[in-house]
Design an enzyme around this catalytic site. Structure first.
Site, PDB file in Angstrom:
ATOM      1  N   TRP A  18      41.373  -4.111  -2.104  1.00 52.40           N
ATOM      2  CA  TRP A  18      40.745  -2.800  -2.268  1.00 52.40           C
ATOM      3  C   TRP A  18      39.534  -2.947  -3.192  1.00 52.40           C
ATOM      4  O   TRP A  18      39.629  -3.577  -4.244  1.00 52.40           O
ATOM      5  CB  TRP A  18      41.758  -1.834  -2.876  1.00 52.40           C
ATOM      6  N   ASP A  54      54.366   0.458  -0.851  1.00 54.16           N
ATOM      7  CA  ASP A  54      54.014   1.370  -1.934  1.00 54.16           C
ATOM      8  C   ASP A  54      55.290   2.005  -2.469  1.00 54.16           C
ATOM      9  O   ASP A  54      56.118   2.509  -1.692  1.00 54.16           O
ATOM     10  CB  ASP A  54      53.112   2.502  -1.439  1.00 54.16           C
ATOM     11  N   HIS A  58      53.171   4.667  -7.456  1.00 50.26           N
ATOM     12  CA  HIS A  58      51.771   4.340  -7.167  1.00 50.26           C
ATOM     13  C   HIS A  58      50.888   5.584  -7.228  1.00 50.26           C
ATOM     14  O   HIS A  58      49.743   5.523  -7.690  1.00 50.26           O
ATOM     15  CB  HIS A  58      51.693   3.685  -5.785  1.00 50.26           C
ATOM     16  N   HIS A 159      50.263  10.134   1.342  1.00 52.83           N
ATOM     17  CA  HIS A 159      51.199   9.456   0.458  1.00 52.83           C
ATOM     18  C   HIS A 159      52.203  10.445  -0.133  1.00 52.83           C
ATOM     19  O   HIS A 159      53.423  10.221  -0.116  1.00 52.83           O
ATOM     20  CB  HIS A 159      50.456   8.772  -0.698  1.00 52.83           C
TER      21      HIS A 159
END
Length: 207
Positions: A18, A54, A58, A159
């Site tokens: 990332w 994840d 996170h 998410h």
């Protein structure tokens, strides 16, 4: 017996990370010549490098960490489906798929072609997908993408919605050569007690 197929990204100094995150680095820190008996290596990396899971911590400071996750989520029967270069992963697309009895859903989009370069855009998971998957009994969503949200998202709505519906996240799979169908999956996170994610060695075996 069908062989296990590795669907993980190779962790080398060429792996994409990332932008702004810790790049992957490997080196021999204590050579056989120095030690007299062994080579000892070290790695530096983000826990979100390559193929990884994840944990809710996170994106939620009160969320579960890797130590709190049930390892059984990451081992067992899985279904692989193909969505060919979708603009997003939508409920409408998922309604075309028979998810009866599916606990682990792995989606190949084909949107990330060169994993030595971080993509500029990806098809995100739409709002509403988490609730739909949860209602179908899906507990793990795996993608061939670095995120379930748009790369420029700060809210990370997908998410949060997936976590709220108890659907866990597996990102960065390499499904290029994997046909649609039913498989066994093993993608165990490391025992990182305080971590917000973990790299995994993800493998599939045809059922």
């Amino acid at each position: 017996m069908n062989k296990w197929i590795d669907v993980s990204q190779l962790l080398s100094n060429k792996v994409a990370c990332w932008p702004g995150d810790t790049p992957f680095s490997y080196r021999v820190s204590w050579s056989k010549e120095e030690s007299g008996s062994v080579n000892v290596s070290e790695i530096t990396m983000s826990v979100h490098t390559g193929t990884h899971i994840d944990a809710p911590f996170h994106f939620d400071s009160e969320g579960k960490k890797v130590k709190d996750l049930d390892v059984n989520l990451y081992i067992g029967e899985a279904k692989v489906v193909h969505l060919h270069n979708p603009s997003s992963i939508s409920v409408e697309e998922l309604k075309k798929i028979d998810l009866a009895g599916v606990t682990r859903l792995l989606i190949k989009t084909g949107a990330w072609t060169n994993r030595e370069t971080f993509p500029t855009s990806i098809p995100p998971v739409d709002l509403g997908v988490a609730a739909y998957l949860s209602n179908q009994g899906v507990r793990l969503l795996g993608l061939d993408l670095p995120s379930v949200d748009s790369l420029d998202s700060k809210e990370l709505a997908a998410h949060h919605e997936l976590a709220a519906h108890n659907v866990h996240i597996l990102e960065g799979l390499v499904l290029d050569a994997i046909e649609e169908g039913d498989y066994e999956l093993a993608a165990l996170p490391l025992s990182l007690t305080e971590a917000d994610g973990s790299p995994v060695r993800a493998v599939l075996r045809k059922r």
